[in-house]
Scaffold this motif. Structure first.
Motif, short mmCIF file in Angstrom:
data_model
loop_
_atom_site.label_atom_id
_atom_site.label_comp_id
_atom_site.label_asym_id
_atom_site.label_seq_id
_atom_site.Cartn_x
_atom_site.Cartn_y
_atom_site.Cartn_z
N ALA A 534 0.80 -1.17 0.10
CA ALA A 534 0.08 -0.02 -0.10
C ALA A 534 0.77 1.24 0.14
O ALA A 534 1.87 1.23 0.70
CB ALA A 534 -1.04 -0.07 1.24
N GLY A 535 0.45 2.26 -0.97
CA GLY A 535 1.19 3.41 -0.88
C GLY A 535 2.56 3.12 -1.45
O GLY A 535 3.35 3.96 -1.34
N GLY A 536 2.59 2.22 -2.33
CA GLY A 536 3.96 2.07 -2.86
C GLY A 536 5.05 1.61 -2.01
O GLY A 536 6.38 1.57 -2.55
N LYS A 537 5.11 1.29 -0.65
CA LYS A 537 6.05 0.97 0.33
C LYS A 537 6.69 -0.38 0.01
O LYS A 537 5.90 -1.24 -0.56
CB LYS A 537 5.63 0.93 1.57
CG LYS A 537 4.95 2.37 2.10
CD LYS A 537 6.24 3.14 2.51
CE LYS A 537 5.37 4.44 3.00
NZ LYS A 537 6.47 5.35 3.50
N ALA A 538 7.76 -0.46 -0.07
CA ALA A 538 8.36 -1.90 -0.07
C ALA A 538 8.20 -2.68 1.07
O ALA A 538 7.98 -2.18 2.20
CB ALA A 538 9.95 -1.66 0.11
N VAL A 539 7.99 -3.99 0.91
CA VAL A 539 7.44 -4.79 1.95
C VAL A 539 8.33 -5.72 2.37
O VAL A 539 8.01 -6.42 3.61
CB VAL A 539 6.34 -5.58 1.30
CG1 VAL A 539 5.12 -4.76 0.96
CG2 VAL A 539 6.80 -6.54 -0.05
N VAL A 540 9.63 -6.01 1.64
CA VAL A 540 10.65 -7.00 2.24
C VAL A 540 11.85 -6.34 2.33
O VAL A 540 12.27 -5.56 1.39
CB VAL A 540 10.75 -7.94 1.41
CG1 VAL A 540 11.80 -9.10 1.69
CG2 VAL A 540 9.50 -8.89 1.30
N ALA A 541 12.66 -6.33 3.49
CA ALA A 541 14.08 -5.70 3.75
C ALA A 541 15.11 -7.05 3.46
O ALA A 541 14.80 -7.97 4.65
CB ALA A 541 14.46 -4.87 4.95
N GLU A 542 15.62 -7.31 2.58
CA GLU A 542 16.58 -8.48 2.48
C GLU A 542 18.14 -8.01 2.83
O GLU A 542 18.66 -7.46 2.28
CB GLU A 542 16.54 -9.16 1.18
CG GLU A 542 17.50 -10.38 0.84
CD GLU A 542 17.48 -10.68 -0.49
OE1 GLU A 542 18.58 -11.06 -0.92
OE2 GLU A 542 16.45 -10.93 -0.98
N TYR A 543 18.55 -8.60 4.13
CA TYR A 543 19.68 -8.15 4.80
C TYR A 543 20.31 -9.34 4.99
O TYR A 543 20.19 -10.27 5.89
CB TYR A 543 19.17 -7.31 6.16
CG TYR A 543 20.55 -6.92 6.99
CD1 TYR A 543 21.35 -5.95 6.54
CD2 TYR A 543 20.81 -7.60 8.03
CE1 TYR A 543 22.45 -5.69 7.42
CE2 TYR A 543 21.94 -7.41 8.81
CZ TYR A 543 22.83 -6.25 8.52
OH TYR A 543 23.91 -6.04 9.29
#
Length: 554
Positions: A534-543
């Motif tokens: 929603a709102g174009g937000k990234a949903v995964v942070a691959e660290y």
């Protein structure tokens, strides 16, 4: 034999220091033992092994010892080197052809791995098994040449364990059991962490909140269980068993109490305890051990941390003394307790007056508090006042007035927690200019400055960065949350449960192909952001190969 009875007052004094430690530690219980070359001189038990049942800590209580296990694994490596089955100076890819570890700057050897100079990342426990962690290393190559710098790596020690398993055909936990725990009489210890091992261990505890810096007023809850048999830290033990291990150092590799039995030759013992590289704490590091000078004595030691446990082992071979401290929770300060224990025992044995108990400062006691005083204006329009008061700092932000707190067991830093529900979600981290004057502060994404600030204005940031901002969660028990924010024109990663002042190291530096480096391109940490919600937000942070997922929380 030592005059153990004459040490009673010394251990009462050590017990006072332990009680003060627990008052400001995130741990309900602690046990500490001091040994000489022949026997345990005394044990101090304070607090609870299980808060729910009211079970007290005892000398026989078992704890996870964490990274102290690395020194056990190093001893096994030296045995295998002596047997001609391992070499410290060949590429680990030659030992483990299936590993396919990237070596962009030259061969990575067991020597590099055991001294934390391989250039590998610390590692995440998002991969809960050893093989999974090793697989992750394939996609996270080192960023500096082997031997160039000291960088602590748990995953590097997982590779050490895999090398031992490869050349012996046995699991690392069986090797530890048959070659070390058994010969040393450590019958209450085990070298693998499985569900059943938790039945007779001190209950592990951690603070309730994982999305904000830890505070003394936060309640403790049982910590998440893990399973592991890797060489970087999977031993469970007692202070009595660990005292047997400490006596191995004091006997230079002889098995204490067993005539003619040796685990290491003199040459191997010297190789084991030799200090080879400077670490980042002012000491030197060898093969799973570090050395420091305290009170004119050379310590050979290591600390250990597991999910819900903290441990410390220190030996003074020249004096024939060792200290082991184990607790079921978190908190700095075990090194200071070890110093207090050594000092009390030394004084007692010499017939001298006992030193005073160690009393940590109050959480609100802040050295040189006046340096932080001033009016701070935020880039979001908020303003707060900091006043030096009663050897502490009073923060006033709108209707909120509160005394700032620091970790009373840690060395002073410029980072503080704000013990008020309206402001506690972020640490308050002050920053100094080149002359050492405090000129600015950060509270989460908000940058505050005083009229003393004369530095540059923040640069504009790419709109794309705003997609990444937010709190991310996963099931890694060590780091269940990470937060990404934009502050003072910089994209940064934070580990919310830590009140840290390492803001510069947390900057995300843009690389090619959508990846970012943490701190600088020389750091092996890598992160990228995937998906769109929603709102174009990234949903995964691959660290570092693990995946953290956007939370609904701010």
């Amino acid at each position: 034999m030592s005059d153990v009875a004459g040490l009673e007052s010394a251990f009462e004094r050590i017990g006072e220091s332990v009680e003060h430690h627990l008052e400001v530690s995130h741990s309900p219980g602690l046990v500490l033992a001091v040994t000489d070359r022949e026997e345990v001189l005394g044990v101090v038990c304070r607090g609870l092994a299980d808060v729910a049942s009211g079970t007290s800590v005892r000398p026989e209580t078992r704890f996870h010892i964490g990274s102290i296990s690395k020194s056990f694994s190093a001893l096994l490596v030296l045995q295998e080197v002596a047997a001609g089955r391992l070499s410290l100076d060949v590429s680990v890819n030659d030992i483990l052809p299936w590993l396919k570890l990237s070596e962009p700057f030259g061969p990575i050897t067991l020597h590099h791995l055991m001294t934390h100079t391989a250039g590998l990342l610390v590692g995440t426990e998002d991969a809960p098994t050893g093989p999974g962690a090793l697989y992750r290393l394939r996609t996270n190559p080192p960023t500096t040449a082997p031997g160039e710098r000291w960088l602590y790596s748990n995953d590097g020690w997982k590779v050490v364990g895999a090398c031992l398993e490869e050349v012996t055909g046995e699991s690392i936990h069986e090797l530890l059991r048959t070659r070390l725990l058994g010969p040393l009489g450590m019958t209450a210890s085990s070298a693998s962490i499985v569900d059943g091992e938790y039945l007779d261990c001190a209950v592990a505890y951690e603070p309730l909140y994982s999305d904000r810096p830890v505070q003394l007023r936060h309640p403790l809850v049982p910590a998440h269980r893990i399973t592991s048999n890797t060489a970087d830290g999977s031993i469970i033990s007692t202070v009595l068993d660990m005292s047997s291990y400490a006596r191995l150092f004091l006997a230079r590799g002889d098995v204490p109490g067993v005539d003619g039995a040796r685990l290491l030759t003199d040459e191997q013992f010297d190789a084991w305890t030799e200090q080879r590289v400077p670490d980042d704490e002012g000491g030197t590091y060898g093969y799973g051990l570090w050395a420091e000078e305290y009170d004119g004595a050379r310590w050979i030691a290591h600390s250990g941390g597991m999910v819900g446990y903290t441990a410390f082992l220190a030996t003074i071979p020249d004096e024939g003394l060792g200290v082991v401290a184990l607790q079921n929770g978190y908190g700095e300060g075990l090194r200071k307790l070890a110093r207090a224990a050594f000092a009390a025992v030394r004084a007692s044995l010499a017939g001298e007056e006992l030193p005073a108990a160690v009393v940590p400062p109050a959480a609100t006691a802040i050295p040189k508090a006046a340096e932080y005083a001033g009016t701070y204006t935020g880039d979001d329009g908020r303003v707060f006042e900091v006043d030096a008061e009663r050897e502490g700092l009073r923060l006033t932000a709108g209707p909120v007035t509160v005394m700032l707190e620091r970790d009373p067991l840690a060395d002073p830093t410029d980072a503080f927690v704000v013990p008020h529900e309206a402001l506690e979600r972020f640490a308050l981290v002050f920053r100094r200019d080149a002359d050492g004057t405090v000129v600015e502060a950060f509270h989460g994404p908000t940058w505050f400055r005083t009229d003393r600030y004369t530095g540059p204005e923040p640069a504009d940031v790419p709109d794309e960065w705003r997609r990444y901002v937010g709190l991310y969660r996963n099931n890694d028990p060590w780091a269940p949350t990470l937060r990404v924010c934009i502050r003072k024109g910089v994209l940064a990663i934070e580990w919310p449960a830590s009140a840290t002042d390492d803001a510069d190291e947390n900057e995300l530096v843009a690389l090619e192909s959508g990846w970012f480096a943490t701190g600088s391109e020389r750091e092996p940490g890598r992160i990228r952001f995937l998906g769109e919600g929603a709102g174009g937000k990234a949903v995964v942070a691959e660290y570092n190969g693990g995946s953290w997922f956007r939370s609904f929380e701010e």
